[in-house]
Scaffold this active site. Structure first.
Site, mmCIF file in Angstrom:
data_model
loop_
_atom_site.group_PDB
_atom_site.id
_atom_site.type_symbol
_atom_site.label_atom_id
_atom_site.label_comp_id
_atom_site.label_asym_id
_atom_site.label_seq_id
_atom_site.Cartn_x
_atom_site.Cartn_y
_atom_site.Cartn_z
ATOM 1 N N ASP A 99 0.862 -1.175 0.000
ATOM 2 C CA ASP A 99 0.000 0.000 0.000
ATOM 3 C C ASP A 99 0.905 1.233 0.000
ATOM 4 O OD1 ASP A 99 -2.280 1.685 0.394
ATOM 5 O OD2 ASP A 99 -3.241 0.053 1.506
ATOM 6 N N ASP A 201 -2.873 4.736 -2.445
ATOM 7 C CA ASP A 201 -3.884 5.391 -1.631
ATOM 8 C C ASP A 201 -4.224 6.790 -2.167
ATOM 9 O OD1 ASP A 201 -5.312 5.074 0.993
ATOM 10 O OD2 ASP A 201 -4.256 6.926 1.460
ATOM 11 N N GLU A 243 -6.223 4.219 -6.149
ATOM 12 C CA GLU A 243 -7.529 4.465 -5.529
ATOM 13 C C GLU A 243 -7.995 5.826 -6.023
ATOM 14 O OE1 GLU A 243 -9.663 4.778 -1.131
ATOM 15 O OE2 GLU A 243 -7.703 5.656 -1.479
ATOM 16 N N HIS A 317 -11.281 -2.258 3.225
ATOM 17 C CA HIS A 317 -11.244 -1.961 4.659
ATOM 18 C C HIS A 317 -11.989 -0.680 5.014
ATOM 19 C CE1 HIS A 317 -8.275 0.437 2.728
ATOM 20 N NE2 HIS A 317 -8.127 1.171 3.812
ATOM 21 N N ASP A 318 -12.504 0.037 4.018
ATOM 22 C CA ASP A 318 -13.264 1.272 4.270
ATOM 23 C C ASP A 318 -14.769 1.069 4.102
ATOM 24 O OD1 ASP A 318 -10.866 2.743 4.546
ATOM 25 O OD2 ASP A 318 -10.826 3.272 2.416
HETATM 26 O O1 TEU Z 1 -9.286 6.137 1.715
HETATM 27 C C1 TEU Z 1 -9.658 7.283 1.006
HETATM 28 C C2 TEU Z 1 -10.879 7.896 1.415
HETATM 29 O O2 TEU Z 1 -11.241 8.887 0.818
HETATM 30 C C3 TEU Z 1 -11.622 7.333 2.550
HETATM 31 O O3 TEU Z 1 -11.406 8.092 3.673
HETATM 32 C C4 TEU Z 1 -13.008 7.323 2.203
HETATM 33 O O4 TEU Z 1 -13.471 8.612 1.991
HETATM 34 C C5 TEU Z 1 -13.858 6.744 3.243
HETATM 35 O O5 TEU Z 1 -13.173 5.820 3.995
HETATM 36 C C6 TEU Z 1 -14.978 6.058 2.565
HETATM 37 O O6 TEU Z 1 -15.704 5.426 3.491
HETATM 38 C C7 TEU Z 1 -7.947 5.860 1.840
HETATM 39 C C8 TEU Z 1 -7.779 4.626 2.702
HETATM 40 O O7 TEU Z 1 -8.346 3.529 2.046
HETATM 41 C C9 TEU Z 1 -8.372 4.907 4.046
HETATM 42 O O8 TEU Z 1 -8.356 3.783 4.872
HETATM 43 C C10 TEU Z 1 -7.595 6.028 4.669
HETATM 44 O O9 TEU Z 1 -8.189 6.410 5.862
HETATM 45 C C11 TEU Z 1 -7.521 7.255 3.753
HETATM 46 O O10 TEU Z 1 -7.226 6.913 2.406
HETATM 47 C C12 TEU Z 1 -6.423 8.159 4.214
HETATM 48 O O11 TEU Z 1 -5.182 7.567 3.984
#
Ligand code: TEU
Ligand code: CA
Length: 541
Positions: A99, A201, A243, A317-318
């Site tokens: 990542d 990311d 992403e 994971h989000d």
């Molecule tokens: O996620 C990008 C992001 O925009 C997320 O915060 C998203 O808006 C939200 O989780 C949607 O539910 C990435 C990573 O995947 C996330 O885990 C991180 O918190 C974020 O970037 C910051 O690095």
């Protein structure tokens, strides 16, 4: 489009290391734990692992706030463990995708510590600083994605710095050439260790122009990616996946058309937004319309053509667990989880499976904010309380969409803490682990696990799954998502009933062979039949 890239034929499994497998009883998953589960992943058939961040981090955002890109978080193990993971995975035909979090660092990264100390530091310009406005107020009204202003006053620096995520995640300044070079050096450090690529990311934010209010898809974004490609992974046949929340098919082609020399593919999120109220946030729910889902997927399946490559995913994971979101996690958990898997894995693109998806893990409801770890959910909770929402309303949103739903520990067996840890887990397990776990899934030949295993095998054995054209069947009931893949005279029909009700279905053609079916009693009649709740199958025509 070249047809020789391993990543076009790959199936990737995402591991969230904190929650996968603990090996030393401290309640936190670790690298040794992952190594101990590689045989399981080999059995599933995956060929790559996207490893969420394992670097040194104060864990304000669980590893997405990095304080040292070239060493491993103590709780997760050592660099030697990491090297063992890469080589042990390799022995099983599995590549490790790291990542890459370079939109921001932790505020505890030495670069930031130096930067805030003095305007003269060479690191000052690695970050984005602005003076206070004349009246002392914020430089502008840019918002953090985790709530509140994106600007934080720094007493030591005497300036504001930008953070599109938490205050402890200051944004890097990609306009600074030395910073870009430092990032490329770090990427090469990892490439030299023999990794299989990078998941990048929020990469679509690195071209931001904060003074103009531009965050995503900034004007220099693609120049930076071309430069990065050339300085690091270009010519090395690595998987790179960005992403990109704001990608349209046109933008995705810019990133992933091989002639542009940028990335292998991107994660697009158009399907993910379908249960959000227009113009609101992910917390403001509306019911999913299947017709919209069909529209979005068929657009992405057809519009990239030979000028780009798709990634396919329901979960990460989000995101909340897909079976709880668009399936049915009660009576039809098994049927609907298989239906969703069949529908997605027969599409064109590289599929990603998020840990636990392959056994149908579900959302894990909470009744109080004290049970929530995730910074995004916690910030939203307190912000909305102030705005006058009721606790119950907010918890409903968190239970539907909160990121902890995906982050509860992996359920390995029915013993204490599901075999995840012998200690106290950092985040409570979903209490349903006694029924839903890997050991039970492996024992049951009709489990969701074996559907995923079979789908992966079908992909490995049939070029049609990788290269075939996609065509949506439009003459179906709204709840039926059906499409045809065709390749060199061969045709496969994929049918998925998105409904808990019986739904009529009929189309032309006869079944030559049933390739996979989520109901065990085999018969399939295409010319006027009734699909059972969440029934799904793939047949050769
Ligand atoms: O996620 C990008 C992001 O925009 C997320 O915060 C998203 O808006 C939200 O989780 C949607 O539910 C990435 C990573 O995947 C996330 O885990 C991180 O918190 C974020 O970037 C910051 O690095
Ligand atoms: Ca541990």
């Amino acid at each position: 489009m070249d047809k020789q890239n391993w990543w076009q034929e790959a199936v990737i499994y995402q591991i969230y290391p904190r929650s996968f497998q603990d090996s030393n009883g401290d309640g936190i998953g670790d690298i040794k734990g992952i190594i101990s589960r590689l045989d399981y992943l080999e059995k599933l058939g995956i060929t790559g692992i996207w490893l969420s961040p394992v670097y040194k981090s104060p864990n304000d955002d669980n590893g997405y706030d990095i304080s040292d890109y070239e060493s491993i978080m103590d709780e997760f193990g050592t660099m030697a463990d990491m090297e063992t993971l890469i080589s042990e995975a390799e022995k099983r035909g599995i590549k490790i995708i790291m990542d890459l979090v370079v939109n921001h660092t932790s505020d505890e990264h030495p670069w930031f510590i130096e930067a805030r100390k003095s305007e003269k530091s060479k690191y000052r310009d690695y970050y984005i600083w602005r003076d206070a406005a004349e009246d002392g107020s914020l430089p502008n009204d840019l918002k953090s994605l985790f709530g509140g202003s994106a600007w934080q006053w720094d007493e030591t620096a005497g300036q504001y710095y930008l953070h599109l995520f938490s205050k402890k995640q200051p944004d890097l300044n990609w306009e600074n050439e030395a910073l870009r070079q430092a990032v490329y050096d770090m990427m090469n450090f990892w490439i030299d260790k023999g990794i299989g690529g990078f998941r990048m990311d929020v990469i679509d934010l690195i071209g931001k122009q904060p003074d103009k209010g531009i965050t995503g898809n900034g004007p220099k974004l693609h120049d930076y990616l071309k430069e990065m490609h050339q300085a690091t992974f270009g010519g090395k046949n690595l998987l790179t996946v960005g992403e990109t929340w704001g990608a349209t098919p046109k933008i995705a082609k810019q990133y992933s058309n091989p002639v542009n020399k940028e990335l292998s593919m991107v994660f697009q999120f158009e399907h993910i937004g379908l249960d959000e109220a227009e113009g609101k946030t992910k917390w403001d729910l509306i019911p999913l319309e299947i017709s919209k889902l069909k529209e979005v997927f068929s657009k992405w399946q057809t519009e990239l053509g030979d000028e780009g490559w798709n990634s396919l995913f329901w979960n990460n994971h989000d995101l909340p667990r897909i079976v709880s979101r668009w399936g049915n996690d009660k009576e039809y958990r098994v049927e609907s989880a298989k239906m969703l898997a069949i529908l997605l894995h027969m599409m064109k693109g590289t599929p990603y499976i998020y840990q636990g998806e392959e056994i149908g893990m579900t959302n894990s409801p909470v009744t109080d904010i004290q049970q929530v770890d995730d910074i995004e959910s916690r910030n939203m909770y307190y912000e909305r309380l102030e705005e006058g929402y009721s606790k119950a309303e907010i918890l409903t949103s968190i239970n539907a969409k909160g990121r902890d739903n995906a982050r509860t520990p992996m359920q390995w067996n029915a013993q204490d803490n599901a075999g995840f840890t012998t200690g106290k887990p950092w985040l409570a397990l979903n209490p349903n682990y006694k029924q839903i776990n890997v050991e039970a899934a492996l024992k049951d030949k009709n489990s969701i696990f074996y559907t995923y295993q079979k789908l992966i095998a079908l992909r490995k054995e049939n070029p049609l799954v990788i290269w075939g054209e996609f065509e949506l069947l439009t003459e179906t009931e709204e709840e039926v998502f059906a499409y045809v893949r065709s390749y060199r005279g061969e045709k496969w029909l994929i049918v998925a009933n998105f409904s808990v009700n019986e739904t009529p279905f009929s189309t032309e053609g006869t079944v030559k062979e049933i390739l996979i079916h989520n109901y065990s009693d085999g018969q399939i009649d295409l010319n006027g039949s009734t699909l059972r709740p969440y029934e799904a199958f793939v047949v050769k025509l």
